[in-house]
Design a protein around this motif. Structure first.
Motif, PDB file in Angstrom:
ATOM      1  N   PRO A 224      29.196  47.770  39.850  1.00 34.77           N
ATOM      2  CA  PRO A 224      30.308  48.728  40.034  1.00 34.77           C
ATOM      3  C   PRO A 224      30.388  49.691  38.839  1.00 34.77           C
ATOM      4  CG  PRO A 224      30.978  46.298  40.213  1.00 34.77           C
ATOM      5  CD  PRO A 224      29.431  46.471  39.917  1.00 34.77           C
ATOM      6  N   ALA A 225      31.119  50.818  39.094  1.00 35.13           N
ATOM      7  CA  ALA A 225      31.128  51.944  38.258  1.00 35.13           C
ATOM      8  C   ALA A 225      32.023  51.499  36.690  1.00 35.13           C
ATOM      9  CB  ALA A 225      32.236  53.114  38.916  1.00 35.13           C
ATOM     10  N   GLU A 226      32.976  50.573  36.873  1.00 30.25           N
ATOM     11  CA  GLU A 226      33.553  50.063  35.611  1.00 30.25           C
ATOM     12  C   GLU A 226      32.651  49.327  34.774  1.00 30.25           C
ATOM     13  OE1 GLU A 226      35.200  45.562  36.945  1.00 30.25           O
ATOM     14  OE2 GLU A 226      36.543  47.302  37.099  1.00 30.25           O
ATOM     15  N   ILE A 227      31.439  48.848  35.017  1.00 34.23           N
ATOM     16  CA  ILE A 227      30.434  48.335  34.584  1.00 34.23           C
ATOM     17  C   ILE A 227      29.589  49.475  33.916  1.00 34.23           C
ATOM     18  CG2 ILE A 227      28.437  46.796  33.932  1.00 34.23           C
ATOM     19  CD1 ILE A 227      29.677  45.277  36.615  1.00 34.23           C
ATOM     20  N   GLU A 228      29.193  50.597  34.436  1.00 38.25           N
ATOM     21  CA  GLU A 228      28.304  51.479  33.927  1.00 38.25           C
ATOM     22  C   GLU A 228      28.904  52.247  33.117  1.00 38.25           C
ATOM     23  OE1 GLU A 228      25.486  52.847  34.819  1.00 38.25           O
ATOM     24  OE2 GLU A 228      24.992  50.936  35.964  1.00 38.25           O
ATOM     25  N   ASP A 229      30.454  52.828  33.159  1.00 39.01           N
ATOM     26  CA  ASP A 229      31.094  53.455  32.213  1.00 39.01           C
ATOM     27  C   ASP A 229      31.741  52.699  31.042  1.00 39.01           C
ATOM     28  OD1 ASP A 229      33.257  52.233  32.909  1.00 39.01           O
ATOM     29  OD2 ASP A 229      34.005  54.160  33.977  1.00 39.01           O
ATOM     30  N   ARG A 230      31.428  51.337  31.025  1.00 41.88           N
ATOM     31  CA  ARG A 230      31.617  50.411  29.635  1.00 41.88           C
ATOM     32  C   ARG A 230      33.099  50.230  29.439  1.00 41.88           C
ATOM     33  NH1 ARG A 230      27.046  49.311  26.661  1.00 41.88           N
ATOM     34  NH2 ARG A 230      25.175  51.040  27.229  1.00 41.88           N
ATOM     35  N   ALA A 231      34.063  51.048  30.428  1.00 36.59           N
ATOM     36  CA  ALA A 231      35.383  50.970  30.256  1.00 36.59           C
ATOM     37  C   ALA A 231      36.015  49.420  30.072  1.00 36.59           C
ATOM     38  CB  ALA A 231      36.097  51.649  31.516  1.00 36.59           C
ATOM     39  N   VAL A 232      35.335  48.409  30.743  1.00 36.13           N
ATOM     40  CA  VAL A 232      35.965  47.189  30.769  1.00 36.13           C
ATOM     41  C   VAL A 232      35.342  45.916  30.160  1.00 36.13           C
ATOM     42  CG1 VAL A 232      36.755  45.270  32.359  1.00 36.13           C
ATOM     43  CG2 VAL A 232      37.077  47.700  33.060  1.00 36.13           C
ATOM     44  N   PRO A 233      35.800  45.200  28.993  1.00 34.59           N
ATOM     45  CA  PRO A 233      34.965  44.100  28.506  1.00 34.59           C
ATOM     46  C   PRO A 233      34.626  43.053  29.222  1.00 34.59           C
ATOM     47  CG  PRO A 233      36.914  43.971  27.850  1.00 34.59           C
ATOM     48  CD  PRO A 233      36.880  45.361  28.605  1.00 34.59           C
ATOM     49  N   GLY A 234      33.596  42.441  29.029  1.00 33.68           N
ATOM     50  CA  GLY A 234      33.454  41.229  29.818  1.00 33.68           C
ATOM     51  C   GLY A 234      31.893  41.326  30.428  1.00 33.68           C
ATOM     52  N   HIS A 235      31.331  42.581  30.350  1.00 31.81           N
ATOM     53  CA  HIS A 235      29.981  42.672  30.847  1.00 31.81           C
ATOM     54  C   HIS A 235      28.750  42.610  29.938  1.00 31.81           C
ATOM     55  CE1 HIS A 235      32.285  43.688  34.929  1.00 31.81           C
ATOM     56  NE2 HIS A 235      33.123  44.387  33.822  1.00 31.81           N
ATOM     57  N   TRP A 236      27.873  41.803  30.359  1.00 32.53           N
ATOM     58  CA  TRP A 236      26.889  41.571  29.198  1.00 32.53           C
ATOM     59  C   TRP A 236      25.345  42.061  29.613  1.00 32.53           C
ATOM     60  CZ3 TRP A 236      28.137  38.700  24.819  1.00 32.53           C
ATOM     61  CH2 TRP A 236      29.486  38.513  24.718  1.00 32.53           C
TER      62      TRP A 236
END
Length: 382
Positions: A224-236
């Motif tokens: 998802p785009a929210e992972i790509e732009d690093r906007a939301v924490p919790g993605h490793w």
């Protein structure tokens, strides 16, 4: 003091540094310059710490060689200093001083005067580290703590925003470390750099080879785009760091904060790796357990089992595309400062790995505006 005048003309030295900057070896450069061996090239490169010196330029107000030839010809035909100066469009005092400092009218020679002028111009400006002892002490202190020059430079700007004498660029720190003829920072401090190198080398790029097909894998292109732009924490992002005797440590980097976790892996089989990662990830708060991006290594064949255990979706990078896990690749490079190649990871405890992760998480990062990953994670959690 040793100099770099070893049988190379100015044009050859310029070619030498251009070839070095383009990644050619000392041996290849020596062959291109028709030298019998690489010793001469190596001596020049080592002397300058692998950093090509800036090309020399005459000051705009300085006398040019053609003007010195006109002075020499004017003296030969018996012209006065005022006549020579008028012909050059220079002040008589300039011409008088030029003649006087080069042996007078009887001994003046344009070639010799021009050479001596260039030699007199070799007055290197004292660097800021040499002038300000407190700045030098703080830089040496942070290098001893294994901070990078870029981290030190960024921290100094935040710590002393209005005090210019306590600020210095990371490039200036590298130059004082690598060019030891300056004698400002001790050579031993280069061992604290991440790569522990003692001179600058041209950049090279290495890419991983593919590891084979993994069943039911979800491509990074579906992330998802929210992972790509690093906007939301919790993605490793994750990977295995390899040591001696086929030993491994798993590295996990959170994309938003760059917070790092290290996991001891007894064996590389997928059951062991997935179980160790699941145990470590499960300790995190729920808001920090969203996704994991990995390469196509066989150790993640059991990714579906990992997702069931942690509710963390796994995305897989394209083959030979390490830049798709850029934060993790960069962190692996930083970790080699603490876990150098050839280290047997089976002799390292999980508590020691936690201590290394803590040290890394307390280092300021340029990409975070020179905040630390630990501070950024704390802000996210609150």
């Amino acid at each position: 003091m040793v100099t770099s005048r070893i049988w190379f003309t100015a044009a050859q030295k310029a070619e030498l540094w251009e070839r070095w900057k383009n990644g050619q070896s000392a041996a290849a450069i020596s062959r291109a310059l028709e030298r019998k061996n690489k010793t001469g090239v190596e001596r020049i490169v080592v002397l300058h710490g692998g950093i090509g010196p800036a090309p020399r330029r005459r000051a705009l107000a300085a006398l040019r060689f053609e003007e010195r030839e006109e002075i020499s010809r004017g003296i030969a035909v018996g012209r006065s200093i005022r006549q020579i100066a008028q012909g050059l469009g220079r002040a008589p005092s300039t011409v008088s001083r030029e003649i006087r400092r080069n042996g007078g009218s009887q001994a003046y020679r344009a070639n010799r005067a021009d050479r001596r002028a260039r030699e007199r111009a070799l007055r290197p400006k004292p660097c800021r580290l040499a002038l300000y002892s407190e700045l030098r002490w703080r830089v040496a202190q942070k290098l001893a703590l294994q901070w990078s020059p870029q981290q030190i430079s960024g921290w100094l700007k935040q710590e002393f925003p209005t005090h210019q004498d306590m600020q210095i660029s990371h490039e200036a720190i590298y130059r004082r470390l690598f060019i030891q003829t300056r004698g400002v920072l001790k050579k031993e401090l280069t061992a604290q750099l991440r790569t522990a190198r003692r001179m600058r080398h041209p950049k090279s790029h290495n890419a991983k080879s593919g590891q084979g097909h993994i069943l039911d894998m979800v491509s990074i292109r579906e992330r998802p785009a929210e992972i790509e732009d690093r906007a939301v924490p919790g993605h490793w992002e994750g990977d295995l760091l390899t040591g001696a005797n086929d030993t491994h440590v798993a590295t996990l980097v959170e994309r938003n904060t760059r917070f790092t976790m290290l996991v001891k892996i007894p064996r590389k089989d997928t059951t062991t790796v997935v179980a160790a990662l699941a145990k470590h990830i499960s300790k995190l708060p729920e808001e920090l357990r969203c996704s994991l991006t990995w390469d196509q290594g066989k150790e993640m064949h059991a990714h579906k089992r990992f997702t069931v255990a942690t509710n963390v979706q796994v995305y897989f990078c394209d083959p030979r595309s390490p830049w798709q896990r850029g934060s993790n690749e960069n962190t692996n490079g930083l970790l080699r400062q603490y876990l150098p190649r050839g280290t047997d990871f089976s002799r390292i405890s999980q508590s020691y790995l936690n201590a290394i992760a803590l040290r890394l998480n307390q280092r300021p990062r340029k990409t975070l505006g020179f905040q630390t990953p630990a501070d950024r994670l704390q802000a996210v959690l609150h």
